[in-house]
Design an enzyme around this catalytic site. Structure first.
Site, mmCIF file in Angstrom:
data_model
loop_
_atom_site.group_PDB
_atom_site.id
_atom_site.type_symbol
_atom_site.label_atom_id
_atom_site.label_comp_id
_atom_site.label_asym_id
_atom_site.label_seq_id
_atom_site.Cartn_x
_atom_site.Cartn_y
_atom_site.Cartn_z
ATOM 1 N N ASP A 163 120.057 51.515 35.180
ATOM 2 C CA ASP A 163 120.321 50.078 35.222
ATOM 3 C C ASP A 163 120.660 49.550 33.825
ATOM 4 O O ASP A 163 120.678 50.308 32.848
ATOM 5 C CB ASP A 163 119.110 49.360 35.808
ATOM 6 C CG ASP A 163 119.477 48.117 36.602
ATOM 7 O OD1 ASP A 163 120.547 47.529 36.342
ATOM 8 O OD2 ASP A 163 118.696 47.729 37.494
ATOM 9 N N PRO A 223 129.554 48.592 34.982
ATOM 10 C CA PRO A 223 130.595 47.584 35.243
ATOM 11 C C PRO A 223 130.049 46.257 35.752
ATOM 12 O O PRO A 223 130.575 45.193 35.408
ATOM 13 C CB PRO A 223 131.482 48.257 36.286
ATOM 14 C CG PRO A 223 131.219 49.707 36.146
ATOM 15 C CD PRO A 223 129.779 49.809 35.766
ATOM 16 N N ASP A 267 123.768 42.751 43.808
ATOM 17 C CA ASP A 267 122.976 43.475 44.796
ATOM 18 C C ASP A 267 123.271 42.961 46.203
ATOM 19 O O ASP A 267 123.399 41.756 46.430
ATOM 20 C CB ASP A 267 121.480 43.267 44.547
ATOM 21 C CG ASP A 267 120.970 44.024 43.341
ATOM 22 O OD1 ASP A 267 121.774 44.633 42.618
ATOM 23 O OD2 ASP A 267 119.743 43.978 43.111
#
Length: 408
Positions: free
Chosen positions: A160, A194, A221
């Protein structure tokens, strides 16, 4: 400044060693598996909710079901822990430590358990000082963490980007890939790089991303709702020609998790997500409770015809051909001179749409095609230059076909 200087040192190492990109031989088709995040989030309350908290108990339960109930045999091979598995601090040697109450056996033993089911084990970390959930991140510890993951038998890393400097991403993500490769263990590398740049309005060098990662997130998400799934599909439609250019064996765009079997989607909407993720050559990473799943959801997840489209060896990501009046038409080139064609009805007025399309509308250049309905592979429609394709598409629904040129 300290982080940037450290990254420059890593860049120098990469240049000297001649590393020009990811070299792990993985991801020749989109990955398939199961991940904790969307369904179980950062639930750490094992006293009140012992069956659903992020723990070795949960991971073992999902591995058991994947092995016993057909998911593994259908291709779902990774069992992945997302955030909130860590303890609050590293140990005295700088190594990551799992929460001792929720993972009393340790990650190495948990990984071994997953492997004993002929499945692969995945884990989460973050490029920054802390994970999104506030646990120790990999900043200044990437080599140590890569070696730790290899020692634990990790097969998949989701990396992450919370609590980090966006401008360090290109070198930093490449550095983690370098250290993973250096361990000698094959570890699938999933990057969030990205996404953080796109939502911050910054340009993304997708060619470099592809050279660095097996998988990369480009958008927010997924949430447990139709609006979220449709928003992702629309974002992919607006950018499909850019995204498609860089997708293929070894590296894939990631529209996020499959949420079939949860609370937010109707049956028609679940069909949409499964079919569109097949068109998009997207990872089929479930996030749901496999212990309590509707039979209709399970049947869609295990639909071998949809999985075969998703896993097609050519690895060409589908593109949006046109969108008008709430109808989207998508196309994906497949092996053996076939084309997958999807018709998505995003309208919410409750009325099915009766549609007619010519071969020219569908960018199909020959004179005659057989269209096979892709969910059950039983219904066939002959379409010619003189005979258009006539179909009915339900609201929040999708029709998916495989078109094959015919020589009559």
């Amino acid at each position: 400044i300290k982080m940037t200087c450290w990254i420059l040192v890593v860049v120098a190492i990469l240049a000297v060693r001649g590393l020009h990109g990811l070299d792990n031989g993985l991801g020749l088709t989109p990955p398939m598996g199961w991940l904790t995040w969307e369904r179980f989030r950062c639930n750490m309350d094992c006293d009140r909710d012992p069956d659903n908290c992020i723990s070795e108990h949960l991971i073992k339960a999902m591995a058991d079901i994947m092995a016993a109930n057909g998911y593994r045999d259908a291709g779902y091979e990774y069992v992945i822990i997302d955030d909130c598995w860590l303890g609050p601090e590293r140990d005295t040697n700088g190594r990551l430590v799992p929460d001792p109450n929720r993972f009393p056996s340790g990650i190495k033993n948990l990984s071994a358990y997953v492997h004993s089911k002929n499945l692969k084990f995945g884990i989460y970390q973050d490029f920054g000082t802390k994970t999104c959930g506030g646990f120790p991140g990999s900043e200044f510890y990437m080599q140590t963490d890569a070696e730790t993951f290899a020692d634990w038998g990790v097969d998949y890393l989701k990396f992450d980007g919370c609590n980090s400097n966006l401008y360090d991403f290109p070198s930093g993500y490449e550095a983690m890939g370098f250290f993973l490769n250096k361990t000698g263990r094959s570890i699938f590398y999933s990057c969030e790089w990205p996404f953080y740049k796109i939502v911050s309005g910054l340009q993304v060098d997708f060619a470099k991303v592809r050279k660095t990662c097996n998988l990369w997130r480009n958008y927010y998400d997924v949430q447990d709702s139709w609006s979220s799934v449709l928003d992702i599909v629309n974002f992919w439609g607006s950018n499909s020609k850019i995204f498609t250019k860089y997708a293929g064996p070894g590296g894939w765009n990631d529209p996020d998790m499959i949420i079939l079997g949860n609370f937010g989607l109707s049956y028609e909407e679940e069909r949409v997500q499964m079919a569109m993720w097949a068109i998009l050559a997207a990872p089929l990473i479930m996030s749901n409770d496999l212990r309590h799943i509707r039979s209709s959801s399970k049947a869609l997840l295990l639909n071998r015809n949809l999985i075969a489209i998703n896993q097609d060896k050519l690895g060409i990501q589908g593109i949006l051909l046109q969108k008008q009046n709430g109808i989207q038409i998508w196309s994906r080139d497949l092996s053996f001179n076939r084309t997958a064609v999807a018709f998505l009805n995003e309208n919410s007025d409750g009325m099915p749409r009766f549609l007619s399309f010519s071969l020219v509308d569908l960018k199909l250049t020959s004179s005659t095609y057989n269209f096979t309905e892709a969910f059950d592979m039983k219904t066939n429609i002959l379409v010619t230059r003189q005979r258009p394709l006539k179909i009915k598409v339900n609201p929040h629904g999708i029709n998916l076909y495989i078109a094959k040129e015919m020589h009559l």
